[in-house]
Design an enzyme around this catalytic site. Sequence first.
Site, mmCIF file in Angstrom:
data_model
loop_
_atom_site.group_PDB
_atom_site.id
_atom_site.type_symbol
_atom_site.label_atom_id
_atom_site.label_comp_id
_atom_site.label_asym_id
_atom_site.label_seq_id
_atom_site.Cartn_x
_atom_site.Cartn_y
_atom_site.Cartn_z
ATOM 1 N N ARG A 9 1.268 -1.014 -0.280
ATOM 2 C CA ARG A 9 -0.066 -0.329 0.468
ATOM 3 C C ARG A 9 0.696 1.491 -0.090
ATOM 4 N NH1 ARG A 9 -5.117 -0.099 4.392
ATOM 5 N NH2 ARG A 9 -3.262 0.245 6.172
ATOM 6 N N ARG B 57 2.890 4.270 4.752
ATOM 7 C CA ARG B 57 2.843 4.469 6.284
ATOM 8 C C ARG B 57 3.335 4.059 6.814
ATOM 9 N NH1 ARG B 57 -4.353 3.465 6.833
ATOM 10 N NH2 ARG B 57 -2.631 2.488 8.900
#
Length: 217
Positions: free
Chosen positions: A126, A159
Amino acid sequence: MRIVLLGAPGAGKGTQCKRIVARYCLAHLSSGDILRQERGAGTEVGKKAQSYMDSGQLVPDGLIVKMMAGAIGRVAESGFVLDGFPRTVNQAEKLDELLTAEGNEIDAVINLEVDDDIIAGRMTGRRSCPKCGAVYHIENLQPRVDGKCDNDGVALVQRADDTLEVVQNRLKNYHRQTEPVVGYYRENGKVHDIDANREPDEVSSAVFECLDAMVST
Ligand code: AMP
């Protein structure tokens, strides 16, 4: 409608929540998003939560419950979908106390079930845009230009809590601390188990089938 969406990190809660709130006109309350906003704004809550979040630990219940009680209070008039909260049985009990005091209750709990190895692949791949928040995946949802956001051209980032080590930690915490929440809600017969190993559209259809049935009764 007051809905709780449960599932391991990376189970697709964020995607499904967006679709649920659009279809049934509900407020979307994501504890993770609210915490990231608090951090971005440099608030006390954000500062206290930072080290827990970056290492994949749960933020202490007291801090989260207070934060989410405030968020729920602000959307009290409309229904809502809770995304990422409650994550411990203690949080679920506190949420029940809060709602009961207002004469309300949770109407449905949607439990997204996904295998751990599928989750690890989804999360470590991601990437997101630090400016607009758009989310991509290095294999399944690539931006038009490698590493750049389609909306604003800003360089995409991973992240801090989507690295393999942290993802494994988050999954371990999920099984230990959050799976019991499913059991807590199962006792009152409100849990709908959804096979979320499938494509997002198929998962949405299954979720809508449950919720449509509730709305029409
Ligand atoms: P999420 O975006 O939902 O995966 O949340 C990111 C991080 O925020 C988690 O790994 C936790 O550190 C923290 N967090 C979010 N929701 C909660 C919650 N209900 N209880 C404790 N910590 C939370």
